[in-house]
Write a protein that holds these residues in place. Sequence first.
Motif, PDB file in Angstrom:
ATOM      1  N   UNK A   1       1.148  -1.271   0.371  1.00 39.86           N
ATOM      2  CA  UNK A   1      -0.140  -0.160  -0.146  1.00 39.86           C
ATOM      3  C   UNK A   1       0.691   1.635   0.236  1.00 39.86           C
ATOM      4  N   UNK A   2       1.697   1.249   0.542  1.00 39.14           N
ATOM      5  CA  UNK A   2       2.765   2.470   0.743  1.00 39.14           C
ATOM      6  C   UNK A   2       4.091   1.799  -0.061  1.00 39.14           C
ATOM      7  N   UNK A   3       4.667   3.156  -0.522  1.00 43.87           N
ATOM      8  CA  UNK A   3       5.655   3.134  -1.865  1.00 43.87           C
ATOM      9  C   UNK A   3       6.514   4.294  -1.146  1.00 43.87           C
ATOM     10  N   UNK A   4       7.505   3.479  -0.991  1.00 45.61           N
ATOM     11  CA  UNK A   4       8.948   4.527  -0.382  1.00 45.61           C
ATOM     12  C   UNK A   4       9.704   5.444  -1.131  1.00 45.61           C
ATOM     13  N   UNK A   5       9.601   6.375  -0.226  1.00 50.09           N
ATOM     14  CA  UNK A   5       9.996   7.517  -2.185  1.00 50.09           C
ATOM     15  C   UNK A   5      11.309   7.802  -1.784  1.00 50.09           C
ATOM     16  N   UNK A   6      12.427   7.074  -0.930  1.00 47.59           N
ATOM     17  CA  UNK A   6      13.245   7.774  -0.660  1.00 47.59           C
ATOM     18  C   UNK A   6      14.292   6.872  -1.930  1.00 47.59           C
ATOM     19  N   UNK A   7      14.998   8.098  -2.655  1.00 45.84           N
ATOM     20  CA  UNK A   7      15.916   7.642  -3.147  1.00 45.84           C
ATOM     21  C   UNK A   7      15.607   5.849  -4.042  1.00 45.84           C
ATOM     22  N   UNK A   8      14.232   6.655  -4.196  1.00 43.50           N
ATOM     23  CA  UNK A   8      13.756   5.226  -4.920  1.00 43.50           C
ATOM     24  C   UNK A   8      14.590   3.966  -5.476  1.00 43.50           C
ATOM     25  N   UNK A   9      15.437   4.857  -6.850  1.00 44.69           N
ATOM     26  CA  UNK A   9      15.972   3.367  -7.688  1.00 44.69           C
ATOM     27  C   UNK A   9      16.832   2.931  -6.374  1.00 44.69           C
ATOM     28  N   UNK A  10      17.690   3.627  -5.503  1.00 47.53           N
ATOM     29  CA  UNK A  10      18.917   2.483  -5.039  1.00 47.53           C
ATOM     30  C   UNK A  10      18.223   1.467  -4.030  1.00 47.53           C
ATOM     31  N   UNK A  24      -8.974  -3.858 -13.943  1.00 50.28           N
ATOM     32  CA  UNK A  24      -7.994  -3.287 -14.705  1.00 50.28           C
ATOM     33  C   UNK A  24      -8.446  -1.743 -15.120  1.00 50.28           C
ATOM     34  N   UNK A  25      -9.497  -1.828 -15.680  1.00 57.11           N
ATOM     35  CA  UNK A  25     -10.111  -0.435 -16.267  1.00 57.11           C
ATOM     36  C   UNK A  25      -9.675   0.834 -14.749  1.00 57.11           C
ATOM     37  N   UNK A  26      -9.443   0.489 -13.820  1.00 55.92           N
ATOM     38  CA  UNK A  26      -8.864   1.437 -12.629  1.00 55.92           C
ATOM     39  C   UNK A  26      -7.291   1.579 -13.161  1.00 55.92           C
ATOM     40  N   UNK A  27      -6.798   0.856 -13.913  1.00 53.79           N
ATOM     41  CA  UNK A  27      -5.387   0.874 -14.112  1.00 53.79           C
ATOM     42  C   UNK A  27      -4.945   1.564 -14.706  1.00 53.79           C
ATOM     43  N   UNK A  28      -3.707   3.145 -15.269  1.00 54.62           N
ATOM     44  CA  UNK A  28      -3.322   3.305 -15.935  1.00 54.62           C
ATOM     45  C   UNK A  28      -2.290   2.794 -17.271  1.00 54.62           C
ATOM     46  N   UNK A  29      -1.439   2.292 -15.850  1.00 52.80           N
ATOM     47  CA  UNK A  29      -0.177   1.932 -16.539  1.00 52.80           C
ATOM     48  C   UNK A  29       0.533   0.822 -15.114  1.00 52.80           C
ATOM     49  N   UNK A  50      -6.962   7.381 -11.058  1.00 46.70           N
ATOM     50  CA  UNK A  50      -7.294   8.767  -9.698  1.00 46.70           C
ATOM     51  C   UNK A  50      -5.112   9.258  -9.780  1.00 46.70           C
ATOM     52  N   UNK A  51      -4.698   8.662 -10.302  1.00 46.95           N
ATOM     53  CA  UNK A  51      -3.173   9.068  -9.679  1.00 46.95           C
ATOM     54  C   UNK A  51      -2.529   8.617  -8.806  1.00 46.95           C
ATOM     55  N   UNK A  52      -2.673   7.064  -7.874  1.00 47.18           N
ATOM     56  CA  UNK A  52      -1.713   6.817  -6.948  1.00 47.18           C
ATOM     57  C   UNK A  52      -1.270   5.201  -7.635  1.00 47.18           C
ATOM     58  N   UNK A  53      -0.685   5.062  -6.275  1.00 44.14           N
ATOM     59  CA  UNK A  53       0.158   4.266  -7.177  1.00 44.14           C
ATOM     60  C   UNK A  53       0.351   3.135  -5.790  1.00 44.14           C
TER      61      UNK A  53
END
Lengths: 81, 81
Positions: A1-10, A24-29, A50-53
């Motif tokens: 549910x949560x997504x850590x954005x601290x230097x996400x690539x590392x 699927x209809x709620x999913x953009x990508x 709706x923009x959420x990840x």
Amino acid sequence: KSLSRMGSELRCQCISTHSKFIPPRRIQDVKLTQSGPHCQNVEIIATLKDGREVCLEPTAPWVKLIIKAILENPVKKQQYL
Amino acid sequence: KSLSRMGSELRCQCISTHSKFIPPRRIQDVKLTQSGPHCQNVEIIATLKDGREVCLEPTAPWVKLIIKAILENPVKKQQYL
């Protein structure tokens, strides 16, 4: 549910995964990130309309079905063929 | 090969697709975008480990194999299970 954005690539970007089915209809990508030195897990992050990840569980059957559905979506009109 | 960045969310992001096989080890992640009002095509954009972004052909068998390989990558150690 949560997504850590601290230097996400590392590091791993997903702390936990969303277990409930998302239509699927709620999913953009959907982004599939290979496991690697930065993170030992394959990570699947869906961006909803709706923009959420949301982090999805790579081994969950419904996640594989959604990816398959996106891939095999009948292309209405191939613009660049 | 080229990727149009002009208001990418509002239009197709891929002008053409890369037809040659790309080894999975060169791919960092793959983004699958559903077709929709913004674009009639399913679009698959791979980010390579060197940072370049490449549009892949959704119907190409090798593209489907790469996505399958990423999904079924044996998870070394499930961190959040």
